[in-house]
Design a protein around this motif. Structure first.
Motif, mmCIF file in Angstrom:
data_model
loop_
_atom_site.group_PDB
_atom_site.id
_atom_site.type_symbol
_atom_site.label_atom_id
_atom_site.label_comp_id
_atom_site.label_asym_id
_atom_site.label_seq_id
_atom_site.Cartn_x
_atom_site.Cartn_y
_atom_site.Cartn_z
ATOM 1 N N PRO A 58 0.808 -1.224 0.000
ATOM 2 C CA PRO A 58 0.000 0.000 0.000
ATOM 3 C C PRO A 58 0.839 1.271 0.000
ATOM 4 N N VAL A 59 0.406 2.216 -0.814
ATOM 5 C CA VAL A 59 1.078 3.503 -0.954
ATOM 6 C C VAL A 59 0.304 4.529 -0.134
ATOM 7 N N THR A 60 0.993 5.231 0.747
ATOM 8 C CA THR A 60 0.304 6.177 1.626
ATOM 9 C C THR A 60 0.441 7.631 1.183
ATOM 10 N N GLU A 61 1.313 7.908 0.228
ATOM 11 C CA GLU A 61 1.380 9.247 -0.340
ATOM 12 C C GLU A 61 1.927 9.147 -1.753
ATOM 13 N N TYR A 62 1.556 10.094 -2.594
ATOM 14 C CA TYR A 62 1.929 10.053 -4.002
ATOM 15 C C TYR A 62 3.448 9.928 -4.176
ATOM 16 N N GLY A 63 3.827 8.989 -5.020
ATOM 17 C CA GLY A 63 5.232 8.858 -5.388
ATOM 18 C C GLY A 63 6.097 8.090 -4.428
ATOM 19 N N ALA A 64 5.586 7.725 -3.254
ATOM 20 C CA ALA A 64 6.412 7.065 -2.242
ATOM 21 C C ALA A 64 6.416 5.547 -2.443
ATOM 22 N N TYR A 65 6.698 5.130 -3.678
ATOM 23 C CA TYR A 65 6.620 3.704 -3.998
ATOM 24 C C TYR A 65 7.754 2.920 -3.343
ATOM 25 N N TYR A 100 -3.433 2.077 7.949
ATOM 26 C CA TYR A 100 -2.589 3.164 7.436
ATOM 27 C C TYR A 100 -1.226 3.200 8.112
ATOM 28 N N ASP A 101 -1.192 3.133 9.408
ATOM 29 C CA ASP A 101 0.056 3.215 10.164
ATOM 30 C C ASP A 101 0.752 1.852 10.117
ATOM 31 N N HIS A 102 1.981 1.830 9.607
ATOM 32 C CA HIS A 102 2.688 0.565 9.400
ATOM 33 C C HIS A 102 2.900 -0.195 10.704
ATOM 34 N N THR A 149 -9.816 3.433 7.295
ATOM 35 C CA THR A 149 -8.918 3.457 6.128
ATOM 36 C C THR A 149 -9.406 2.477 5.073
ATOM 37 N N LEU A 150 -9.730 1.261 5.489
ATOM 38 C CA LEU A 150 -10.275 0.260 4.570
ATOM 39 C C LEU A 150 -11.589 0.741 3.966
ATOM 40 N N GLN A 151 -12.444 1.310 4.776
ATOM 41 C CA GLN A 151 -13.731 1.791 4.277
ATOM 42 C C GLN A 151 -13.550 2.916 3.257
ATOM 43 N N GLN A 152 -12.598 3.796 3.515
ATOM 44 C CA GLN A 152 -12.336 4.862 2.556
ATOM 45 C C GLN A 152 -11.803 4.317 1.229
ATOM 46 N N GLN A 153 -11.001 3.246 1.292
ATOM 47 C CA GLN A 153 -10.513 2.634 0.061
ATOM 48 C C GLN A 153 -11.684 2.193 -0.821
ATOM 49 N N PHE A 154 -12.654 1.518 -0.216
ATOM 50 C CA PHE A 154 -13.792 1.039 -0.992
ATOM 51 C C PHE A 154 -14.678 2.193 -1.435
ATOM 52 N N LEU A 155 -14.845 3.201 -0.590
ATOM 53 C CA LEU A 155 -15.610 4.380 -1.003
ATOM 54 C C LEU A 155 -14.970 5.052 -2.209
ATOM 55 N N GLN A 183 -5.588 6.318 2.650
ATOM 56 C CA GLN A 183 -5.914 7.472 3.482
ATOM 57 C C GLN A 183 -5.835 7.134 4.973
ATOM 58 N N PRO A 184 -5.424 8.105 5.787
ATOM 59 C CA PRO A 184 -5.394 7.868 7.240
ATOM 60 C C PRO A 184 -6.802 7.700 7.787
ATOM 61 N N PRO A 185 -6.951 7.072 8.946
ATOM 62 C CA PRO A 185 -8.284 6.877 9.524
ATOM 63 C C PRO A 185 -8.928 8.197 9.917
ATOM 64 N N VAL A 186 -10.255 8.189 9.971
ATOM 65 C CA VAL A 186 -11.020 9.395 10.310
ATOM 66 C C VAL A 186 -12.034 9.050 11.399
ATOM 67 N N GLU A 187 -12.446 10.073 12.141
ATOM 68 C CA GLU A 187 -13.432 9.857 13.205
ATOM 69 C C GLU A 187 -14.811 9.539 12.641
ATOM 70 N N LYS A 188 -15.138 10.127 11.481
ATOM 71 C CA LYS A 188 -16.460 9.907 10.905
ATOM 72 C C LYS A 188 -16.343 9.877 9.381
ATOM 73 N N LEU A 189 -16.935 8.856 8.773
ATOM 74 C CA LEU A 189 -16.924 8.749 7.319
ATOM 75 C C LEU A 189 -17.878 9.761 6.704
ATOM 76 N N ASN A 190 -17.447 10.389 5.646
ATOM 77 C CA ASN A 190 -18.302 11.285 4.877
ATOM 78 C C ASN A 190 -18.896 10.475 3.727
ATOM 79 N N ALA A 191 -20.058 9.880 3.982
ATOM 80 C CA ALA A 191 -20.651 8.981 2.998
ATOM 81 C C ALA A 191 -22.167 9.058 3.059
ATOM 82 N N SER A 192 -22.795 8.831 1.907
ATOM 83 C CA SER A 192 -24.249 8.808 1.833
ATOM 84 C C SER A 192 -24.792 7.489 2.375
#
Length: 336
Positions: A20-27, A319-321, A248-254, A265-274
């Motif tokens: 998993p890549v956590t930021e652009y270009g950090a392969y 997200y956090d290794h 983080t997993l939920q955001q991946q699927f969203l 994406q790092p974890p969040v307190e509340k998902l922004n989802a319909s």
């Protein structure tokens, strides 16, 4: 279903990693973390470490799957390392036979070849990989037969002047992977081990395993069916922390639902989802097991009772290794 009772202590556990890549270009960071995770789970006693072929996805660095397998195998000593999977219609079977023959020659007795028939990407990228529409998976059985014959020429209908060097005569266990019933039936008919992707296709889990077992024919590879199931598992000290990490997993699927291509994406307190998106998430992640060690132990045993899986392949999208490594450590403590 097998009549043998299975519990968490008497089956192997393995890992599926997507680098998993956590930021652009950090392969390079992602690939170093993958090898570090493999060394970590090897020390914990995990059985396999598989990598998946995906393309044109900015949050996955394992597109050159055979190369990453070599990177991981070179940094470990006992872990079986393989593909979960190589998307065979993307490649000439001879190329895969040579690549995995080379890997087996470098790391004897430690290489697995898991095969899928999906492109592992969008249609435009599949076209770029395959240089046309000639093979979109419909000829998977023929490609599989050709590939297997390079390792074992006795499987071929006749002699061929084309040989896989290295590859011919080497034992590289071949698995079929699936998220529907197609590969389940084919794996059963060929007497091959089968791995089902419950981590993103939960609704087909039981029917696919039943199909595989019902169609199984003993072969020189297996006397009886052997089914491994891929499963999202996130373990933390408390249910609350595990549920937080799982965003983080939920955001991946969203982001997949929204066709929004971003790194992990790092974890969040509340998902922004319909409500629609949350319902889709619930369906897509229905078999995911998230919680404290006590919660995970109970739910894992329930899942094992239902599926009678011979092996579980764990995907922990954290997200956090270090917290990801800790999740695998907590899981290993539940299975001893």
């Amino acid at each position: 279903m097998s009549e043998q009772h299975k519990n968490l202590n008497n089956i192997p556990y393995s890992v599926l990693d997507l680098a998993p890549v956590t930021e652009y270009g950090a392969y390079s960071d992602a690939l170093h973390r993958t090898r570090d995770l493999a060394q970590h789970v090897e020390a914990l006693g995990y059985n396999r470490f598989w990598l998946a072929e995906h393309h044109n996805m900015p949050f996955i660095a394992s597109s050159a799957t055979s190369v990453v397998i070599g990177h991981v195998a070179a940094g470990t000593s006992t872990l079986r390392v393989g593909s979960g999977g190589i998307m065979l219609p993307n490649h000439a079977p001879l190329v895969i036979a040579e690549q995995f023959g080379t890997l087996e020659s470098l790391f004897p007795g430690r290489i697995d070849l898991g095969l899928g028939r999906a492109p592992g990407t969008d249609q435009r990228t599949a076209f770029a990989l395959r240089r046309g529409q000639g093979s979109m998976g419909q000829d998977f059985p023929e490609l599989l037969a050709e590939l297997r014959s390079y390792f074992d020429p006795s499987l071929s209908a006749g002699s061929s002047p084309v040989r896989a060097v290295p590859g011919e005569g080497l034992h590289v266990p071949t698995w079929l992977l699936g998220s529907s019933l197609y590969s389940a039936q084919l794996a059963g008919e060929l007497g091959l081990p089968y791995s089902f992707a419950s981590h993103f296709s939960p609704k087909n889990t039981i029917s696919a395993l039943q199909t595989y077992r019902e169609h199984f024919k003993p072969s020189k590879v297996l006397d009886q069916p052997y089914a491994m199931v891929g499963l999202n598992v996130i373990v933390a000290d408390t249910d609350e922390e595990a549920n937080f990490l799982a965003t983080t997993l939920q955001q991946q699927f969203l982001n997949l639902i929204r066709n929004h291509e971003v790194p992990m994406q790092p974890p969040v307190e509340k998902l922004n989802a319909s409500e629609y998106e949350l319902a889709a998430l619930d369906q897509q992640l229905a078999t995911s097991i998230i919680g404290s060690p006590e919660t995970v132990q109970r739910k894992l045993q329930e899942f094992l009772d239902e599926t009678q899986a011979d092996e579980l392949m764990i995907i922990s999208s954290i997200y956090d290794h270090e917290k990801r490594k800790y999740s695998y450590k907590l899981l290993s403590e539940l299975t001893k």
